[in-house]
Enzyme design. Structure first.
Site, PDB file in Angstrom:
ATOM      1  N   HIS A   8       0.830  -1.216  -0.177  1.00 16.12           N
ATOM      2  CA  HIS A   8      -0.050  -0.119   0.188  1.00 16.12           C
ATOM      3  C   HIS A   8       0.862   1.225  -0.124  1.00 16.12           C
ATOM      4  CE1 HIS A   8       0.561  -0.769   4.530  1.00 16.12           C
ATOM      5  NE2 HIS A   8       0.577   0.593   4.418  1.00 16.12           N
ATOM      6  N   HIS A  87       3.932   7.310   3.562  1.00 13.77           N
ATOM      7  CA  HIS A  87       4.874   6.221   3.338  1.00 13.77           C
ATOM      8  C   HIS A  87       4.502   5.451   2.379  1.00 13.77           C
ATOM      9  CE1 HIS A  87       1.811   4.532   6.090  1.00 13.77           C
ATOM     10  NE2 HIS A  87       2.132   3.447   5.570  1.00 13.77           N
ATOM     11  N   GLU A 136       7.686   1.441   4.868  1.00 13.39           N
ATOM     12  CA  GLU A 136       7.056   0.530   5.864  1.00 13.39           C
ATOM     13  C   GLU A 136       7.448  -0.902   5.103  1.00 13.39           C
ATOM     14  OE1 GLU A 136       2.909   0.764   6.401  1.00 13.39           O
ATOM     15  OE2 GLU A 136       2.693  -1.037   7.791  1.00 13.39           O
TER      16      GLU A 136
HETATM   17 CO    CO Z   1       1.200   1.651   6.137  1.00 11.68          CO
END
Ligand code: CO
Length: 145
Positions: A8, A87, A136
């Site tokens: 994502h 992010h 991440e």
């Molecule tokens: Co995230």
């Protein structure tokens, strides 16, 4: 390090309801999860699914809004009042192996490995060591493959 699927993109938003309406009515999103609180990370989270091509898994937009003024997203929104990309998240097959490899490369990891919004272990790598992008790293959910 073995780069996996992009799971994502995380977008900070000042108004979760307005962001959901944007993805539903402007962008035509068909699947949007119910927002939920992730108090360990100080954020409210909601996922917008983007479909993949035939036979492939799509990816997601993660909408993030702060739960309170101590949230890591609060400072981001102070600098970016309209919101923006916060992010990017990539999957790896094994979170402990990936963490050890980033550490061996001298990359700065932010905090402990913890359970993320998908219920799988994650950690964050400092943007200054990642081409300016807060990154991440997430273990691939077991049921996905
Ligand atoms: Co995230």
């Amino acid at each position: 390090m073995k780069l996996g699927r992009m799971n994502h993109l995380g977008y900070a938003v000042p108004d979760m309801g307005a962001a959901i309406a944007h993805y539903r009515y402007v962008m035509g999103a068909q699947v949007i999860t119910e927002p939920f609180d992730l108090p360990e990370q100080g954020v409210k989270v909601c996922f917008v699914n983007t479909p993949g091509h035939e036979g492939t898994e799509g990816t997601q937009v993660e909408l993030l809004s702060p739960l309170d003024e101590n949230s890591p997203v609060t400072g981001f929104l102070a600098k970016n009042p309209l919101g923006g990309q916060h992010h990017v998240c990539f999957e790896v097959p094994d979170i402990d192996v990936a963490r050890a490899e980033f550490e061996a490369m001298g990359k700065r990891i932010l905090g402990p490995t913890r359970i993320g919004a998908h219920g799988t272990p994650i950690f964050f790598v400092h943007p200054k060591d990642m081409l300016g992008m807060l990154t991440e790293i997430m273990e691939t959910p077991k049921e996905a493959h």
